[in-house]
Design a protein around this motif. Structure first.
Motif, mmCIF file in Angstrom:
data_model
loop_
_atom_site.group_PDB
_atom_site.id
_atom_site.type_symbol
_atom_site.label_atom_id
_atom_site.label_comp_id
_atom_site.label_asym_id
_atom_site.label_seq_id
_atom_site.Cartn_x
_atom_site.Cartn_y
_atom_site.Cartn_z
ATOM 1 N N ARG A 17 26.753 59.438 59.298
ATOM 2 C CA ARG A 17 26.128 59.978 60.512
ATOM 3 C C ARG A 17 25.305 61.233 60.229
ATOM 4 N NH1 ARG A 17 26.191 59.496 65.860
ATOM 5 N NH2 ARG A 17 27.757 57.865 65.833
ATOM 6 N N LEU B 160 28.777 51.025 62.083
ATOM 7 C CA LEU B 160 29.913 51.759 61.517
ATOM 8 C C LEU B 160 31.132 50.853 61.356
ATOM 9 C CD1 LEU B 160 29.881 55.264 63.274
ATOM 10 C CD2 LEU B 160 29.252 54.713 60.921
ATOM 11 N N GLN C 287 38.273 53.523 58.488
ATOM 12 C CA GLN C 287 37.120 53.893 57.667
ATOM 13 C C GLN C 287 37.568 54.652 56.420
ATOM 14 O OE1 GLN C 287 33.788 55.377 59.843
ATOM 15 N NE2 GLN C 287 32.845 56.335 58.077
#
Length: 362
Positions: free
Chosen positions: A141, A248, A322
């Motif tokens: 990001r 994502l 993640q």
């Protein structure tokens, strides 16, 4: 220790036999592929065991969810990682639709993959993220906020007009459908990213340069060009400006299988060097009798097992983590480079020879 189910063990055995029977005899030939060519005869054989559609959700006939996907990538990757990667690329498009949460899109697009596979010619999907001036930074990001995006979509009535250029797109030259991430607003950048399913026979779509790579040549990468490409509103994947959220989740979910591909590469190199060490003599002694060689092989085995378990943990964690997924991909890819390098050291000059196959894995 992770205990595989009977179904997963059977999957592993099926894919190991496929890799030995169909991939191993032509692995070197596949690595010589130039100009984005595809071995469609091999793809037909892969269709017979449902290798391309296996990435679909179980409800739609798939079987590679969670740990099973890691098993698949390891077994194929141990013999021919380029083809392993190629068979998994459609799964990225499948994931775009899955993470949109839109059942109508699933019902519309997913059956196409099953039907195509029945013909023996799979329908390949590709995902288009990278641009000439926006590479790996678009996966983060903070980095993506400053990425110089050049692919934009403009809404006109019930259609979107896409202009721009994507590069290094795996299977982009043979895909029937490309999932393109395009910005809707130049000022908002990634915050306005929207995902579109673009048929590659659309007017204005073209394939640019097909790249020549250092390895994995049986999985081609190409430049894609969009010049006033019209996409109907029904081909938007998820909400307008909701592409970044999908991306994502998609990348996090895909990383364990990328790690597993690296586990396969490392395992292939380890097995070749172990075989060499037990068959090669130095005087009257097998070289595996040397303590230094034993220690190198032991360290290689430890690293492979550790990477495999980390990939399994990341792949089976729900919701997708993640953190774990990134750990699995980083550790497994770094490990594979080291194991392949050690395999070459054990084999000496023979490790550099094409006939032995370790240089290909490296």
């Amino acid at each position: 220790m992770v205990e595989l189910t009977d179904e997963q063990k059977a999957l592993r055995e099926t894919l190991r036999k496929f890799a030995e029977r169909e991939l191993k005899p032509i692995a070197s030939e596949l690595d010589e592929t130039q100009g984005g060519q595809i071995n469609w005869d091999l793809c037909k054989k892969a269709c017979e065991i449902g290798l391309f559609s296996a990435w679909l959700p179980k409800k739609y006939g798939g079987s590679f969810g969670g740990i099973s996907g890691c098993i698949a990538m390891e077994e194929l990757g141990a013999v021919e990682p380029g083809f392993a990667l190629f068979t998994s690329l459609t799964g990225m498009g499948i994931g775009c639709i899955a993470f949109s949460g839109e059942k109508a899109l699933m019902e519309r697009f997913y059956p196409r993959l099953i039907e195509a596979e029945k013909t023996g010619i799979p329908e390949i999907w590709a995902i288009a993220i990278t641009e000439p001036e926006a590479g790996s930074d678009v996966e983060d990001r903070e980095g993506a906020q400053g990425a110089r995006l050049r692919t934009f979509a403009e809404k006109r009535g019930d259609r979107y007009i896409i202009n721009g250029r994507k590069c290094f797109i795996s299977a982009g030259n043979v895909a029937k459908l490309v999932f393109v991430f395009a910005a809707m607003d130049k000022k908002e950048g990634i915050n306005s990213w929207t995902c579109f399913a673009v048929p590659t026979d659309s007017p204005g779509f073209s394939v640019g340069t097909i790249e020549e790579k250092i390895g994995q040549r049986s999985s081609p990468v190409a430049e894609l060009v969009f010049e006033d490409v019209e996409v109907p509103e029904e081909n938007r994947i998820g909400a307008e400006k909701g592409g970044w959220s999908i991306l994502l989740k998609l990348l996090a979910a895909s990383r364990p299988t990328v790690g597993a591909l690296s586990v396969g590469i490392a395992r292939g190199a380890f097995e070749k060097s172990l075989k060499y060490a037990t068959e090669r003599y130095q005087g009257k002694k097998q070289i595996i009798e040397h303590q230094m060689i034993q220690a190198m092989l032991a360290d290689m085995a430890i690293k492979i097992e550790a990477a495999r378990l980390l990939c399994y943990q990341a792949a089976s964690t729900r919701p997708v983590s993640q953190k774990l997924s990134s750990m699995a991909k980083v550790y497994a890819t770094d490990m594979a480079v080291q194991v392949c390098s050690d395999a070459i050291q054990i084999m000496g000059g023979y490790g550099l020879m094409r006939d032995y196959g370790v240089e290909k894995l490296y």
